[in-house]
Motif scaffolding. Sequence first.
Motif, PDB file in Angstrom:
ATOM      1  N   SER A  40       0.757  -1.262  -0.082  1.00 39.87           N
ATOM      2  CA  SER A  40      -0.008   0.140   0.115  1.00 39.87           C
ATOM      3  C   SER A  40       0.644   1.223  -0.079  1.00 39.87           C
ATOM      4  CB  SER A  40      -0.827  -0.133   1.397  1.00 39.87           C
ATOM      5  OG  SER A  40      -0.147  -0.082   2.442  1.00 39.87           O
ATOM      6  N   GLN A  41       2.155   1.127   0.302  1.00 44.46           N
ATOM      7  CA  GLN A  41       3.083   2.324   0.249  1.00 44.46           C
ATOM      8  C   GLN A  41       3.787   2.382  -1.283  1.00 44.46           C
ATOM      9  OE1 GLN A  41       5.662   1.088   3.399  1.00 44.46           O
ATOM     10  NE2 GLN A  41       4.141   1.721   5.151  1.00 44.46           N
ATOM     11  N   MET A  42       3.387   1.565  -1.926  1.00 48.93           N
ATOM     12  CA  MET A  42       3.776   1.729  -3.294  1.00 48.93           C
ATOM     13  C   MET A  42       2.771   2.421  -4.297  1.00 48.93           C
ATOM     14  SD  MET A  42       5.380  -2.074  -4.251  1.00 48.93           S
ATOM     15  CE  MET A  42       6.937  -2.720  -3.588  1.00 48.93           C
ATOM     16  N   THR A  43       3.243   3.798  -4.171  1.00 48.97           N
ATOM     17  CA  THR A  43       2.351   4.754  -5.079  1.00 48.97           C
ATOM     18  C   THR A  43       3.102   5.320  -6.513  1.00 48.97           C
ATOM     19  OG1 THR A  43       3.463   6.352  -3.624  1.00 48.97           O
ATOM     20  CG2 THR A  43       1.207   5.461  -3.004  1.00 48.97           C
ATOM     21  N   ASP A  44       2.465   5.560  -7.207  1.00 51.77           N
ATOM     22  CA  ASP A  44       2.682   5.928  -8.308  1.00 51.77           C
ATOM     23  C   ASP A  44       3.306   7.362  -8.364  1.00 51.77           C
ATOM     24  OD1 ASP A  44       0.505   7.533  -8.618  1.00 51.77           O
ATOM     25  OD2 ASP A  44      -0.464   6.229  -9.920  1.00 51.77           O
ATOM     26  N   SER A  45       3.695   8.200  -9.388  1.00 48.94           N
ATOM     27  CA  SER A  45       4.068   9.404  -9.505  1.00 48.94           C
ATOM     28  C   SER A  45       3.149  10.615  -9.084  1.00 48.94           C
ATOM     29  CB  SER A  45       4.930  10.008 -10.602  1.00 48.94           C
ATOM     30  OG  SER A  45       4.011   9.684 -11.624  1.00 48.94           O
ATOM     31  N   GLU A  46       1.733  10.036  -9.004  1.00 47.78           N
ATOM     32  CA  GLU A  46       0.766  11.000  -8.579  1.00 47.78           C
ATOM     33  C   GLU A  46       0.349  10.673  -7.346  1.00 47.78           C
ATOM     34  OE1 GLU A  46      -2.212  10.608 -11.609  1.00 47.78           O
ATOM     35  OE2 GLU A  46      -1.107  11.762 -12.986  1.00 47.78           O
ATOM     36  N   GLY A  47       0.880   9.766  -6.521  1.00 51.73           N
ATOM     37  CA  GLY A  47       0.527   9.402  -5.176  1.00 51.73           C
ATOM     38  C   GLY A  47      -0.360   8.383  -5.103  1.00 51.73           C
ATOM     39  N   LYS A  48      -0.942   7.706  -6.107  1.00 53.81           N
ATOM     40  CA  LYS A  48      -2.021   6.779  -6.103  1.00 53.81           C
ATOM     41  C   LYS A  48      -1.336   5.406  -5.702  1.00 53.81           C
ATOM     42  CE  LYS A  48      -5.680   4.899  -8.817  1.00 53.81           C
ATOM     43  NZ  LYS A  48      -6.478   4.888 -10.024  1.00 53.81           N
ATOM     44  N   VAL A  49      -1.957   4.536  -4.958  1.00 50.10           N
ATOM     45  CA  VAL A  49      -1.447   3.258  -4.744  1.00 50.10           C
ATOM     46  C   VAL A  49      -1.503   2.359  -6.007  1.00 50.10           C
ATOM     47  CG1 VAL A  49      -1.936   0.986  -3.641  1.00 50.10           C
ATOM     48  CG2 VAL A  49      -2.412   3.222  -2.384  1.00 50.10           C
ATOM     49  N   ASN A  50      -0.199   1.952  -6.414  1.00 51.35           N
ATOM     50  CA  ASN A  50      -0.212   1.432  -7.681  1.00 51.35           C
ATOM     51  C   ASN A  50       0.396  -0.116  -7.614  1.00 51.35           C
ATOM     52  OD1 ASN A  50      -0.256   1.568 -10.394  1.00 51.35           O
ATOM     53  ND2 ASN A  50       2.150   2.024 -10.649  1.00 51.35           N
ATOM     54  N   ALA A  51      -0.261  -1.169  -6.549  1.00 50.14           N
ATOM     55  CA  ALA A  51       0.245  -2.491  -6.435  1.00 50.14           C
ATOM     56  C   ALA A  51      -0.813  -3.363  -6.264  1.00 50.14           C
ATOM     57  CB  ALA A  51       1.188  -2.513  -5.302  1.00 50.14           C
ATOM     58  N   GLY A  52      -0.824  -4.583  -6.388  1.00 53.47           N
ATOM     59  CA  GLY A  52      -1.655  -5.612  -6.202  1.00 53.47           C
ATOM     60  C   GLY A  52      -1.118  -6.810  -5.211  1.00 53.47           C
TER      61      GLY A  52
END
Length: 224
Positions: free
Chosen positions: A108-120
């Motif tokens: 849940s701490q893996m966010t994209d450059s816009e700050g959105k969670v980007n993982a599964g």
Amino acid sequence: TIDTATHGFNISTADKDKLYVPTFREYLGICKKYGSKPFIEIKDSREEVINKIIDTALGYFAASEIVMSCGSIAELNISYKYNRDVFHHLIWGDQSNAGYEQSIVTLSQMTDSEGKVNAGIAFNITNLSNKSGYDRAKSWIDKAHAAGLLTCLRAADDMTEVRAMFELGIDYYPTNTTHPEKLAELGVERKGGYSYLAEREGKRFVLKQIHHEPCDYYTFGNKI
């Protein structure tokens, strides 16, 4: 070479020059040609190798279209630090309750450059036809979703399990089969907020009722 006789394919009718496992670049080209997202499983813990994999994939796709997966959270972290806009997917990881809890926190701490969670995360939970298996899967899926993660379960090869997965609301469906007979068992009906659509040009589409837009689901470049 590839022999799929057990799946009813007559290998004698195939182009002999194409009966081999493709190179990584060939795989990426195939995904690009047919509109599939590359689902890449990391098999090496060396930073320079992982970075090279991402750089190569970026030659074909935007970062947001690439999925990097691994059974090791440590190796996913290497990939994440190199490019946070690539989607990162954990295959099970530590399968204890404490392990799943920690994986959810870390992912849940893996966010994209816009700050959105980007993982599964994929949970290794089967026997969905039994209440205990179904309830356990629902509990972990709900926790992952609450943390902003996308989820899936172990390979969706049995149609009974697939239907349960739809009801559980998982986000993508890994499978080891795209056999027409298996797909035909899905029929055309509504399940868990989704509609199954008839095949178009050899592809089977799933319609999300909420958005009313066709959504393809992929397994290593092949469409379910």
